[in-house]
Motif scaffolding. Structure first.
Motif, mmCIF file in Angstrom:
data_model
loop_
_atom_site.group_PDB
_atom_site.id
_atom_site.type_symbol
_atom_site.label_atom_id
_atom_site.label_comp_id
_atom_site.label_asym_id
_atom_site.label_seq_id
_atom_site.Cartn_x
_atom_site.Cartn_y
_atom_site.Cartn_z
ATOM 1 N N UNK A 149 6.270 1.193 -46.865
ATOM 2 C CA UNK A 149 6.421 -0.327 -47.023
ATOM 3 C C UNK A 149 4.742 -0.705 -46.648
ATOM 4 N N UNK A 150 4.503 -1.948 -46.620
ATOM 5 C CA UNK A 150 3.109 -2.301 -46.376
ATOM 6 C C UNK A 150 3.007 -1.900 -44.902
ATOM 7 N N UNK A 151 1.506 -1.848 -44.547
ATOM 8 C CA UNK A 151 1.186 -1.642 -43.066
ATOM 9 C C UNK A 151 1.548 -2.395 -42.357
ATOM 10 N N UNK A 152 2.307 -2.362 -40.994
ATOM 11 C CA UNK A 152 2.533 -3.197 -40.068
ATOM 12 C C UNK A 152 3.781 -4.055 -40.549
ATOM 13 N N UNK A 153 4.753 -3.629 -41.551
ATOM 14 C CA UNK A 153 5.716 -4.389 -41.767
ATOM 15 C C UNK A 153 6.471 -4.706 -40.562
ATOM 16 N N UNK A 154 6.820 -5.883 -40.491
ATOM 17 C CA UNK A 154 7.592 -6.469 -39.176
ATOM 18 C C UNK A 154 8.961 -5.743 -39.085
ATOM 19 N N UNK A 155 9.475 -5.492 -40.363
ATOM 20 C CA UNK A 155 11.026 -4.992 -40.338
ATOM 21 C C UNK A 155 11.017 -3.462 -39.846
ATOM 22 N N UNK A 156 9.934 -2.782 -39.473
ATOM 23 C CA UNK A 156 9.808 -1.475 -38.994
ATOM 24 C C UNK A 156 8.933 -1.272 -37.727
ATOM 25 N N UNK A 157 9.347 -1.867 -36.757
ATOM 26 C CA UNK A 157 8.318 -2.072 -35.549
ATOM 27 C C UNK A 157 8.235 -0.352 -35.026
ATOM 28 N N UNK A 158 9.122 0.164 -35.099
ATOM 29 C CA UNK A 158 9.078 1.770 -34.412
ATOM 30 C C UNK A 158 8.290 2.631 -35.312
#
Length: 339
Positions: free
Chosen positions: A206-215
């Motif tokens: 995913x794109x850098x710092x995608x909010x879907x993947x905080x961990x």
């Protein structure tokens, strides 16, 4: 606090020495870059001459077989992943003659009309004689190679259930590695709808710092990048996550999969799948109880479960090589049959 990245060891092929040297390194379950593994292969020497030379060399071994060819538009930039295309992927799959696929890959390198990729082709079937002409001194002869061939591409972050020796023959390869225990921070996709066999990390693609993947930030802090030039290899232990980038217009990688520490035909991954249906949806307190038993009998952080008794009284918990593998396996098969 997030764990630190694991340093990657680097050795020359002379320092590793041979089959036993690689087995010794593998016991640590850590990746190792091994320089010069295939520097003297004719295939690698052809790659130094030109892309056309190495592709022509490979075509000499073509058995006339067909294989699955991944094709993507230029704007894909070789990043194979999920998407809105056929079957929920961003690329198309075609079954074509290997010789035709090689020709398309060569043409793509010239005009970038598409990006193409052939993956995991057993050489004994598709390129008979290649393994004998390009031998690997670090593995026994029964461990057989596979070829990965294509244009510039990014193979999504995944893991293998076997030990892997990946040898760069043509083009540069970049591996981005994450340790097995990063799995919870990688946001792994389904296990039965995959790009090419193994589950992949959705966050790593995913794109850098995608909010879907905080961990994922914790996993990213532990990532290690490894670059291979033609002639180099990476020993990658089973279960290590890896994203693989082929950086040049034509890239060839030869890899070997094997289980260096198998006691028999049964794979740990199979045991994990069975445990999923037997344990995963039980109450949390019961799962905790089973975790204690798995630790005691399987993972053994405190040593052998019968260390307090003489070896002669260990019975089926004695060494697997003394017939206990077959005894336990027979018991498991009876239980699975409901007997």
């Amino acid at each position: 606090m997030a764990s630190a990245a694991v340093p990657i060891l680097e050795r020359t092929v002379a320092e590793v020495g041979g089959v036993e040297g690689l087995r010794h390194l593998a016991q640590a379950c850590r990746p190792v870059v091994i320089r010069g593994v295939c520097s003297d292969w004719p295939a690698m020497q052809m790659s130094v001459q030109s892309n056309d030379a190495v592709l022509a060399y490979l075509a000499r071994f073509d058995s006339g077989s067909t294989a699955e060819y991944f094709a993507g538009p230029p704007n894909l930039c070789g990043r194979y992943h999920y998407g809105d295309g056929p079957g929920g992927f961003n690329f198309a799959r075609e079954t074509i003659a290997v010789r035709q696929a090689i020709a398309r890959i060569a043409a793509n390198a010239q005009d970038a009309g598409e990006t193409g990729y052939l993956g995991s082709l057993p050489t004994d079937h598709h390129f008979p004689g290649f393994a004998e002409a390009n031998p690997c001194a670090l593995l026994p002869p029964n461990v057989r190679p596979r070829i990965w061939l294509g244009n510039a591409s990014t193979v999504a972050c995944h893991y293998d259930t076997y030990d892997n020796l990946a040898c760069a023959v043509a083009g540069r390869r970049r591996f981005t590695l994450y340790p097995p225990d990063a799995i919870g921070d990688l946001y792994v996709g389904p296990i039965d709808h995959t790009l090419s066999g193994q589950p992949i990390s959705l966050a790593a693609g995913a794109a850098s710092n995608d909010p879907q993947y905080p961990r994922f930030a914790a996993a990213r802090a532990r990532a290690v990048m490894v670059d291979l030039a033609p002639g180099d290899a990476l020993y990658l232990p089973k279960l290590w996550w890896h994203q693989v980038e082929a950086l040049d217009p034509v890239n060839i990688l030869v890899n070997y999969w094997w289980d260096g520490f198998s006691a028999g035909p049964d794979a740990p991954h199979t045991a994990m799948l069975l445990a999923m249906i037997a344990i995963a949806e039980r109450p949390a307190a019961e799962r905790d109880a089973w975790r204690a038993y798995f630790d005691h009998y399987v993972f053994r952080p405190d040593g052998h479960p019968l260390a307090h008794m003489p070896d002669a009284q260990h019975r089926v918990l004695g060494p697997l090589g003394q017939g206990n593998y077959g005894r336990i396996r027979a018991l498991v098969m009876r239980l699975l049959r409901g007997q």
